[in-house]
Design a protein around this motif. Sequence first.
Motif, PDB file in Angstrom:
ATOM      1  N   SER A  36     -26.381   4.593  43.795  1.00  0.00           N
ATOM      2  CA  SER A  36     -25.735   4.001  44.972  1.00  0.00           C
ATOM      3  C   SER A  36     -26.285   4.493  46.294  1.00  0.00           C
ATOM      4  CB  SER A  36     -24.247   4.351  44.989  1.00  0.00           C
ATOM      5  OG  SER A  36     -23.570   3.518  44.120  1.00  0.00           O
ATOM      6  N   PRO A  92     -32.748   3.915  41.113  1.00  0.00           N
ATOM      7  CA  PRO A  92     -32.610   3.503  39.715  1.00  0.00           C
ATOM      8  C   PRO A  92     -33.365   4.395  38.729  1.00  0.00           C
ATOM      9  CG  PRO A  92     -33.659   1.772  41.046  1.00  0.00           C
ATOM     10  CD  PRO A  92     -33.163   2.818  41.989  1.00  0.00           C
ATOM     11  N   ARG A 112     -37.116   2.004  32.635  1.00  0.00           N
ATOM     12  CA  ARG A 112     -36.693   1.446  33.929  1.00  0.00           C
ATOM     13  C   ARG A 112     -37.900   1.038  34.772  1.00  0.00           C
ATOM     14  NH1 ARG A 112     -33.118  -0.779  34.035  1.00  0.00           N
ATOM     15  NH2 ARG A 112     -31.513   0.788  33.698  1.00  0.00           N
ATOM     16  N   ALA A 125     -27.537  -0.259  42.898  1.00  0.00           N
ATOM     17  CA  ALA A 125     -27.226  -0.927  41.629  1.00  0.00           C
ATOM     18  C   ALA A 125     -25.718  -1.092  41.432  1.00  0.00           C
ATOM     19  CB  ALA A 125     -27.824  -0.131  40.461  1.00  0.00           C
ATOM     20  N   VAL A 126     -24.943  -0.174  41.952  1.00  0.00           N
ATOM     21  CA  VAL A 126     -23.487  -0.256  41.752  1.00  0.00           C
ATOM     22  C   VAL A 126     -22.900  -1.402  42.584  1.00  0.00           C
ATOM     23  CG1 VAL A 126     -21.306   0.992  41.897  1.00  0.00           C
ATOM     24  CG2 VAL A 126     -23.381   2.207  41.190  1.00  0.00           C
ATOM     25  N   SER A 168     -33.166  -2.139  40.647  1.00  0.00           N
ATOM     26  CA  SER A 168     -31.716  -1.941  40.826  1.00  0.00           C
ATOM     27  C   SER A 168     -30.937  -3.092  40.206  1.00  0.00           C
ATOM     28  CB  SER A 168     -31.357  -1.823  42.313  1.00  0.00           C
ATOM     29  OG  SER A 168     -31.725  -0.562  42.806  1.00  0.00           O
ATOM     30  N   GLU A 206     -31.859  -4.830  37.581  1.00  0.00           N
ATOM     31  CA  GLU A 206     -31.882  -4.601  36.125  1.00  0.00           C
ATOM     32  C   GLU A 206     -30.884  -3.516  35.736  1.00  0.00           C
ATOM     33  OE1 GLU A 206     -36.531  -5.838  35.184  1.00  0.00           O
ATOM     34  OE2 GLU A 206     -36.021  -3.741  35.494  1.00  0.00           O
ATOM     35  N   THR A 207     -30.819  -2.473  36.568  1.00  0.00           N
ATOM     36  CA  THR A 207     -29.857  -1.396  36.291  1.00  0.00           C
ATOM     37  C   THR A 207     -28.432  -1.934  36.371  1.00  0.00           C
ATOM     38  OG1 THR A 207     -31.417   0.109  37.353  1.00  0.00           O
ATOM     39  CG2 THR A 207     -29.222   0.970  36.944  1.00  0.00           C
ATOM     40  N   GLU A 212     -27.422  -3.651  33.286  1.00  0.00           N
ATOM     41  CA  GLU A 212     -27.080  -2.702  32.209  1.00  0.00           C
ATOM     42  C   GLU A 212     -25.721  -2.059  32.438  1.00  0.00           C
ATOM     43  OE1 GLU A 212     -30.160   0.113  31.239  1.00  0.00           O
ATOM     44  OE2 GLU A 212     -31.643  -1.495  31.231  1.00  0.00           O
ATOM     45  N   LEU A 213     -25.351  -1.837  33.685  1.00  0.00           N
ATOM     46  CA  LEU A 213     -24.035  -1.246  33.970  1.00  0.00           C
ATOM     47  C   LEU A 213     -22.910  -2.163  33.496  1.00  0.00           C
ATOM     48  CD1 LEU A 213     -24.514   0.157  37.615  1.00  0.00           C
ATOM     49  CD2 LEU A 213     -24.434   1.463  35.488  1.00  0.00           C
TER      50      LEU A 213
END
Lengths: 206, 136
Positions: free
Chosen positions: A70, A78, A116, B46-47, B74, B76-77, B80-81
Amino acid sequence: MCARVYDCLKCIGERIIENREFLTDLDREIGDADHGVNMARGYAAVIEKVPRDNPDIGAVLKKTGMTLLSTVGGASGPLYGTAYMEAAKALAGKESLTKEDFGKALELAVAGVGKRGKSVRGEKTMLDALIPALDAYNRKIAEGGSLADGLDCACAAAKEGVEHTKSIAATKGRASYLGERSIGHQDPGATSAMITLEAIRDFIRE
Amino acid sequence: MVGIVIVSHSRKIAEGIQELAEQVAASSGRILAAGGLEDGEIGTDAVRISDAIRAADDGDGVAVLADLGSGIMSAETAVELLDGEGIDVRLADAPVVEGAIAAAVEAACGSGIAEVIRAAEEARFVSKNIETGGRP
């Protein structure tokens, strides 16, 4: 290492924050001059937001990963976020850490970074420090070395890996725009990965 | 209706594309922007992106359009989250502005997620040479 995971993360964070200018200067040569600033911002948030007294190492590392996702902002968000979240999977529910646990966590973290970033060793990235470090750690543990011995070997290998990044061209990330012109420069991501491992080693050695 | 999430390093870029897509497709608020960091700094989070995907989904799935570099990582992440939440979320391999507009139009027509993604991805072949249409 029991329930001191927050202190270890704080130690990593302080080391990254101390190296903010150095990492940013490295990134200015071949990137967009934000690696140190981004990483320092992320770890400042980790030091502030991650719970100090949660004994579950996996839960603390997961929160660390989410916080980095974040707050870092650049690709290292990431990448390091995934590394911590993958390591957390090996340590879920654990309140202490064996050398085997650390090896498994490091293995998952390194694999997470590779997945990643869709990257492999030799592309002038974090992996050029992390993969040799993981291999060296595993070799030392297989010989019967302690966690601290394993980390000494991992740090030595990471340092060699960082040196090696000076001799190769970037094929991944922002530096790949420079291609051959990136040769001669030390990779900032590999450098921050080495700093992270050194901070863990120094914390364990204390 | 398929939701659309616009990811950019810049909050202004993401919100600008959202505004344009809303205008072109007269969408009913299922196009969301997830640009920049929470404090407005340049970067991707990403969040924040996963929160936007969750908010954009009404059960028909979500198409994600990302700008470049860590925006894609981000995104892609973020996907996944959301593992295990049952949201059919897909990243479009598409230019972010043209792809978002094409996706928004397709979604507004009531198409499914596969069609929306295809429309976004085909947008990369749209020529900007008005006279020749890109033909040599």
